[in-house]
Design a protein around this motif. Sequence first.
Motif, PDB file in Angstrom:
ATOM      1  N   UNK A 180      -1.909  -4.423  35.510  1.00  0.00           N
ATOM      2  CA  UNK A 180      -3.206  -3.731  35.404  1.00  0.00           C
ATOM      3  C   UNK A 180      -3.013  -2.265  35.027  1.00  0.00           C
ATOM      4  N   UNK A 181      -1.932  -1.650  35.556  1.00  0.00           N
ATOM      5  CA  UNK A 181      -1.684  -0.233  35.249  1.00  0.00           C
ATOM      6  C   UNK A 181      -1.270  -0.093  33.789  1.00  0.00           C
ATOM      7  N   UNK A 182      -0.403  -1.032  33.325  1.00  0.00           N
ATOM      8  CA  UNK A 182       0.037  -0.980  31.917  1.00  0.00           C
ATOM      9  C   UNK A 182      -1.154  -1.180  30.986  1.00  0.00           C
ATOM     10  N   UNK A 183      -2.076  -2.102  31.353  1.00  0.00           N
ATOM     11  CA  UNK A 183      -3.257  -2.337  30.522  1.00  0.00           C
ATOM     12  C   UNK A 183      -4.128  -1.091  30.488  1.00  0.00           C
ATOM     13  N   UNK A 184      -4.304  -0.454  31.649  1.00  0.00           N
ATOM     14  CA  UNK A 184      -5.137   0.759  31.715  1.00  0.00           C
ATOM     15  C   UNK A 184      -4.544   1.853  30.839  1.00  0.00           C
ATOM     16  N   UNK A 185      -3.193   1.981  30.851  1.00  0.00           N
ATOM     17  CA  UNK A 185      -2.536   2.996  30.007  1.00  0.00           C
ATOM     18  C   UNK A 185      -2.795   2.711  28.536  1.00  0.00           C
ATOM     19  N   UNK A 186      -2.725   1.435  28.205  1.00  0.00           N
ATOM     20  CA  UNK A 186      -2.906   1.027  26.808  1.00  0.00           C
ATOM     21  C   UNK A 186      -4.266   1.469  26.290  1.00  0.00           C
ATOM     22  N   UNK A 187      -5.298   1.307  27.133  1.00  0.00           N
ATOM     23  CA  UNK A 187      -6.657   1.589  26.652  1.00  0.00           C
ATOM     24  C   UNK A 187      -6.931   3.086  26.527  1.00  0.00           C
ATOM     25  N   UNK A 188      -5.986   3.946  26.920  1.00  0.00           N
ATOM     26  CA  UNK A 188      -6.177   5.379  26.666  1.00  0.00           C
ATOM     27  C   UNK A 188      -5.789   5.732  25.224  1.00  0.00           C
ATOM     28  N   UNK A 189      -5.118   4.788  24.554  1.00  0.00           N
ATOM     29  CA  UNK A 189      -4.681   5.049  23.171  1.00  0.00           C
ATOM     30  C   UNK A 189      -5.810   4.733  22.190  1.00  0.00           C
ATOM     31  N   UNK A 190      -5.766   5.335  21.009  1.00  0.00           N
ATOM     32  CA  UNK A 190      -6.825   5.036  20.033  1.00  0.00           C
ATOM     33  C   UNK A 190      -6.624   3.668  19.380  1.00  0.00           C
ATOM     34  N   UNK A 191      -7.693   3.156  18.793  1.00  0.00           N
ATOM     35  CA  UNK A 191      -7.611   1.988  17.912  1.00  0.00           C
ATOM     36  C   UNK A 191      -7.252   2.519  16.527  1.00  0.00           C
ATOM     37  N   UNK A 192      -6.249   1.919  15.879  1.00  0.00           N
ATOM     38  CA  UNK A 192      -5.901   2.328  14.510  1.00  0.00           C
ATOM     39  C   UNK A 192      -6.620   1.415  13.531  1.00  0.00           C
ATOM     40  N   UNK A 250       5.434   7.927  13.325  1.00  0.00           N
ATOM     41  CA  UNK A 250       5.065   6.713  14.068  1.00  0.00           C
ATOM     42  C   UNK A 250       3.956   7.047  15.059  1.00  0.00           C
ATOM     43  N   UNK A 251       2.934   6.222  15.073  1.00  0.00           N
ATOM     44  CA  UNK A 251       1.771   6.450  15.931  1.00  0.00           C
ATOM     45  C   UNK A 251       1.613   5.244  16.846  1.00  0.00           C
ATOM     46  N   UNK A 252       1.089   5.469  18.058  1.00  0.00           N
ATOM     47  CA  UNK A 252       0.854   4.333  18.949  1.00  0.00           C
ATOM     48  C   UNK A 252      -0.639   4.054  19.065  1.00  0.00           C
ATOM     49  N   UNK A 253      -0.943   2.785  19.351  1.00  0.00           N
ATOM     50  CA  UNK A 253      -2.349   2.372  19.355  1.00  0.00           C
ATOM     51  C   UNK A 253      -2.563   1.258  20.364  1.00  0.00           C
ATOM     52  N   UNK A 254      -3.826   1.153  20.847  1.00  0.00           N
ATOM     53  CA  UNK A 254      -4.149   0.047  21.762  1.00  0.00           C
ATOM     54  C   UNK A 254      -4.467  -1.227  20.975  1.00  0.00           C
ATOM     55  N   UNK A 255      -4.946  -1.061  19.754  1.00  0.00           N
ATOM     56  CA  UNK A 255      -5.302  -2.199  18.902  1.00  0.00           C
ATOM     57  C   UNK A 255      -5.197  -1.747  17.454  1.00  0.00           C
ATOM     58  N   UNK A 256      -5.063  -2.699  16.545  1.00  0.00           N
ATOM     59  CA  UNK A 256      -4.978  -2.362  15.115  1.00  0.00           C
ATOM     60  C   UNK A 256      -5.951  -3.253  14.352  1.00  0.00           C
ATOM     61  N   UNK A 257      -6.765  -2.613  13.516  1.00  0.00           N
ATOM     62  CA  UNK A 257      -7.698  -3.347  12.647  1.00  0.00           C
ATOM     63  C   UNK A 257      -7.262  -3.076  11.208  1.00  0.00           C
TER      64      UNK A 257
END
Length: 438
Positions: free
Chosen positions: A10-22, A159-166
């Motif tokens: 749950x903590x890893x998921x919460x961290x992920x959602x602080x990143x932008x969607x690319x 290199x950029x990090x993202x929670x999701x990629x479209x």
Amino acid sequence: MTLVDLTPRSVRTARLTTLPVMVIGAGPIGLAAAANLLERGIDFTVLEAGEQAGSSIRLWGHTRLFSPWRHLVDPVSRRLLEASGWMTPDDEGRAPTGEQLVDDYLTPLAELDEIRAHVRYGTRVVAVSRDGMDRTRTAGRETTPFLVRVQTSDGRFEELTARAVIDASGTYATPNPLSSSGLDPIGVSDVADVVVHALPNVLGADRERFAQKHTTVVGAGHSAANTLIALAELARAEPGTRVTWLIRNPSAIRVSSSADDELADRARLGSRVDQLVDSGAIAKIDSFEIARISRHGAGLRLVGTHHGEPSAHDSDLVVNATGFRPDLSMLREIRLSLDETVEAPTRLAPLIDPNVHSCGTVSPHGFAELQHPEPGFFIVGMKSYGRAPTFLLATGYEQVRSIVAWLDGDMHSASEVQLRLPATGVCSTTLDGGSCCG
Ligand SMILES: Cc1cc2nc3c(=O)[nH]c(=O)nc-3n(C[C@H](O)[C@H](O)[C@H](O)COP(=O)(O)OP(=O)(O)OC[C@H]3O[C@@H](n4cnc5c(N)ncnc54)[C@H](O)[C@@H]3O)c2cc1C
């Protein structure tokens, strides 16, 4: 020793959602994704290879679309634009050209303050992966950020990090090869100067190149039709200009018009080509399968079979209007599920199969049909149709609306896909050569 991340899921998921969607690509579908993300308050970055919004469309900007404005504007983008005082360009008039679509819609959208701040131009995505995870690693994959490698126009990599990629990068930069085998014909690099990308500006910037030359247009779609009509007009003004239309099937049903085509501009395109062939202004060669290309004088020779017999066809220039295919090379480390024939997402492919469906008979579809085994990764827009030529913008707008709702955890809205497409009798045909809708 294997290092295991013991942080709770749950903590890893919460961290992920602080990143932008690319979002990859600032074409109409990438920008519609941005508008939806903005409206839902989800942080995003749009990465665009070109120096402006709609860079691919600019390349065919002189060409008129076939859909009227009411089918070309994303509803969420319209809301944002209207709030800034923008008005839909003349809804009752003719379809716009590509340039008008960019100038009158995409540029104002990309220039809205809340979107402009999130778009990086001159930034080409060269690879997508998971941070520290190639495609073979499974544990913790869905809570690991995406890693997007980009190359900027000055040659630097980042290199950029993202929670999701479209991925809305389209297909315009990757045309199908001329050869019937789907491979680049041997020898094509020796004749690169006389093989032209689809939709050249025959009556404008490229006029001198085509005047008083013999040009062969290869392909059976609307891109071919547009170029053939322009070349026939050039031939009337510039004696010595010749036009040949070469297709691999016995007939090119895709450019022929039909009474039930709601998109009247496109229907006119098909019947105009038919008339030009009947009048002799365009020489038509059907059932020609290209196997090889070689230099012939200052021009080139297409070598293959005509009605099954060995044959060759010479001209000064060839326009490759055989359609487009998705560039999947940058997605090598992403777990994709693609249909083996059209290279569209597996669950979407049967809905868009061009052997069965026309542009107007595609069922509404959203995040569920566009999902891959890689959670949070989506291919949308023209690229989502793989090699199928039947994509319409209205379809893509609904795709990104559903995906962004899903990213926002709004399953009700994500699942409720709605789409009304214009009826069309033009393009229920095979994959052969050229975009039916383009
Ligand atoms: C001549 C023509 C006429 C058409 N007419 C119609 C019509 O009337 N109605 C209709 O509904 N549809 C029409 N279409 C079909 C379709 O709607 C368009 O092709 C539309 O441009 C697709 O939008 P897109 O956003 O998916 O892709 P694109 O418009 O191709 O945008 C993709 C963007 O991604 C960028 N990009 C590419 N690779 C990368 C990368 N690696 N990294 C970063 N950025 C990248 C490109 O520079 C581009 O800006 C037409 C197509 C053509 C060719």
